[in-house]
Design a protein around this motif. Structure first.
Motif, mmCIF file in Angstrom:
data_model
loop_
_atom_site.group_PDB
_atom_site.id
_atom_site.type_symbol
_atom_site.label_atom_id
_atom_site.label_comp_id
_atom_site.label_asym_id
_atom_site.label_seq_id
_atom_site.Cartn_x
_atom_site.Cartn_y
_atom_site.Cartn_z
ATOM 1 N N ARG A 18 0.825 -1.221 0.000
ATOM 2 C CA ARG A 18 0.000 0.000 0.000
ATOM 3 C C ARG A 18 0.855 1.266 0.000
ATOM 4 O O ARG A 18 0.462 2.293 -0.554
ATOM 5 C CB ARG A 18 -0.976 0.000 1.175
ATOM 6 N N GLN A 23 -1.295 3.960 -1.673
ATOM 7 C CA GLN A 23 -2.581 3.623 -1.055
ATOM 8 C C GLN A 23 -2.519 3.683 0.474
ATOM 9 O O GLN A 23 -3.478 3.303 1.144
ATOM 10 C CB GLN A 23 -3.029 2.218 -1.473
ATOM 11 N N ARG A 25 -2.806 5.185 4.164
ATOM 12 C CA ARG A 25 -3.764 6.175 4.672
ATOM 13 C C ARG A 25 -3.119 6.920 5.831
ATOM 14 O O ARG A 25 -2.961 6.376 6.916
ATOM 15 C CB ARG A 25 -5.062 5.507 5.128
ATOM 16 N N TYR A 26 -2.749 8.150 5.575
ATOM 17 C CA TYR A 26 -2.177 9.005 6.602
ATOM 18 C C TYR A 26 -3.270 9.935 7.111
ATOM 19 O O TYR A 26 -4.330 10.062 6.499
ATOM 20 C CB TYR A 26 -1.007 9.798 6.017
ATOM 21 N N ASP A 29 -5.026 12.178 4.859
ATOM 22 C CA ASP A 29 -5.767 11.549 3.765
ATOM 23 C C ASP A 29 -7.223 11.297 4.157
ATOM 24 O O ASP A 29 -8.035 10.916 3.320
ATOM 25 C CB ASP A 29 -5.125 10.214 3.375
ATOM 26 N N MET A 30 -7.517 11.402 5.444
ATOM 27 C CA MET A 30 -8.863 11.071 5.919
ATOM 28 C C MET A 30 -9.665 12.354 6.099
ATOM 29 O O MET A 30 -9.123 13.398 6.418
ATOM 30 C CB MET A 30 -8.773 10.333 7.252
ATOM 31 N N ARG B 33 -5.214 15.951 -4.286
ATOM 32 C CA ARG B 33 -5.564 15.242 -3.057
ATOM 33 C C ARG B 33 -7.025 15.446 -2.660
ATOM 34 O O ARG B 33 -7.713 14.505 -2.277
ATOM 35 C CB ARG B 33 -4.660 15.699 -1.907
ATOM 36 N N THR B 39 -4.894 10.678 -3.080
ATOM 37 C CA THR B 39 -4.121 11.068 -1.903
ATOM 38 C C THR B 39 -2.752 10.396 -1.839
ATOM 39 O O THR B 39 -2.035 10.552 -0.857
ATOM 40 C CB THR B 39 -4.899 10.752 -0.614
#
Lengths: 185, 163
Positions: A18, A23, A25-26, A29-30, B33, B39
């Motif tokens: 990932r 891919q 997810r930091y 990124d959310m 992003r 992202t």
């Protein structure tokens, strides 16, 4: 004993796919509903007295929910005390954000919270900003650029006023007391 | 119209057209992003130093944090999401095998930068690899394993140009 070497075998990471493909997810990124973002106004001086903080112009900017300084935070949070039992170590206690003095370059002095989906704005200021700014030796103005919000950038700044330090001796943190050690036979 | 009004921007990213509404001052990195939901392009420093936001613009590495999205209209944008969809690219595979990543935040920028660089430099020296990597900051690995991975990827690409 025969068979596959286990101890000392080279293991490949299981999580790499990932990360190498973008891919992962930091945190940024959310997307969290109602999430606020914080900016810190930081001291450009290593040791200085904070004479006043004037947040009025910044508070009028679109999207600013609140600006919190050390004085308000002290009502809600307890100071941290660093006093390990080490001879010669000067115990220190500091508030969550500095109230009257900054002690290092980058020491945060105000926290601005965005964006605009909360209800009320609170007006915070410390001391008598108008008078203190008129007498100021140094005024620091900090502006922010945050592209993800619709903001009125011209108005978005926090002014911080600092005087040069009047008591540098309180900056003492550690006093070494080297002693001669006898390593003779 | 002021410069703070959003306008329609059309971007071609990884072969797909993305139509977004964004202010003219919005960075390409932020549009990728936030508006294109891609992202994998990371934002580390926002001033062109760290390399985490590197994308390809018409095939050449570029900092997406130093471009406005509106400037990228009509250009071919390639992001990390275009690499390794079917199978890992040589750089991706070698980074995995040589432990060339830990937290992975800098990795997309390194993959994009180095795949393009190896196109131009198929027989790199170690010194050349280190120079080419100098625009991508990694705070985990200490670079040694990344350099080894790029050398390995270069060798694989020479053996199998289709990889």
């Amino acid at each position: 004993m025969t068979g596959t070497k286990v101890i000392g075998a080279r293991l490949l990471r299981k999580e790499d796919y990932r990360f190498v493909t973008g891919q992962g997810r930091y945190l940024d990124d959310m997307v969290f509903p109602g999430c606020l973002h914080a900016h810190f106004v930081r001291s450009p001086h290593a040791h200085a007295r904070i004479a006043a903080i004037d947040c009025t112009a910044a508070l009028k900017s679109d999207g600013v929910v609140a600006i919190v300084t050390g004085r308000e935070l002290a009502e809600w949070t307890a100071p941290a005390r660093m006093a390990p039992p080490i001879e010669g170590l000067h115990p220190v206690e500091f508030t969550t954000l500095p109230i009257d003095k900054v002690r290092f370059i980058g020491d945060p002095v105000a926290c601005e919270r965005l964006p605009s989906n909360l209800v009320s704005r609170q007006n915070f200021s410390a001391g008598d900003p108008a008078r203190r700014f008129s007498e100021a030796e140094i005024i620091v103005e900090v502006s922010f650029h945050q592209s993800r919000f619709n903001r009125d950038l011209e108005k978005l700044y926090v002014r911080m006023l600092v005087d040069t330090a009047d008591d540098i001796s309180s900056g003492l943190g550690w006093r070494a007391t080297p002693e001669r050690m006898d390593v003779g036979a | 119209m002021s410069d703070k009004d959003s306008i329609a921007i059309s971007l071609r990213v990884n072969g797909q057209i993305h139509r977004v509404l964004a202010e003219p001052r919005k960075l390409l990195s932020d549009v990728l992003r936030e508006d294109c939901a891609l992202t994998g392009t990371h934002v580390g420093c926002e001033h062109g130093v760290c390399g985490a936001c590197t994308i390809l613009l018409d095939g050449a590495p570029a900092r997406s944090c130093l471009l406005y999205a509106i400037q990228a209209q009509g250009r071919e944008i390639t992001t990390i999401e275009a690499f390794g969809a079917d199978r890992l690219s040589p750089v991706q595979q070698a980074l995995h095998e040589e432990h060339g990543l830990q937290c992975g935040f800098c990795t997309p920028g390194i993959v994009v930068t180095m795949e393009a660089w190896l196109d131009e430099n198929p027989n790199p020296t170690e010194a050349g690899i280190r120079e080419a990597l100098s625009g991508n900051l990694c705070r985990c690995t200490g670079y040694h394993n990344i350099v080894a991975a790029i050398a390995k990827a270069a060798a694989r690409r020479r053996q199998d140009p289709a990889a």
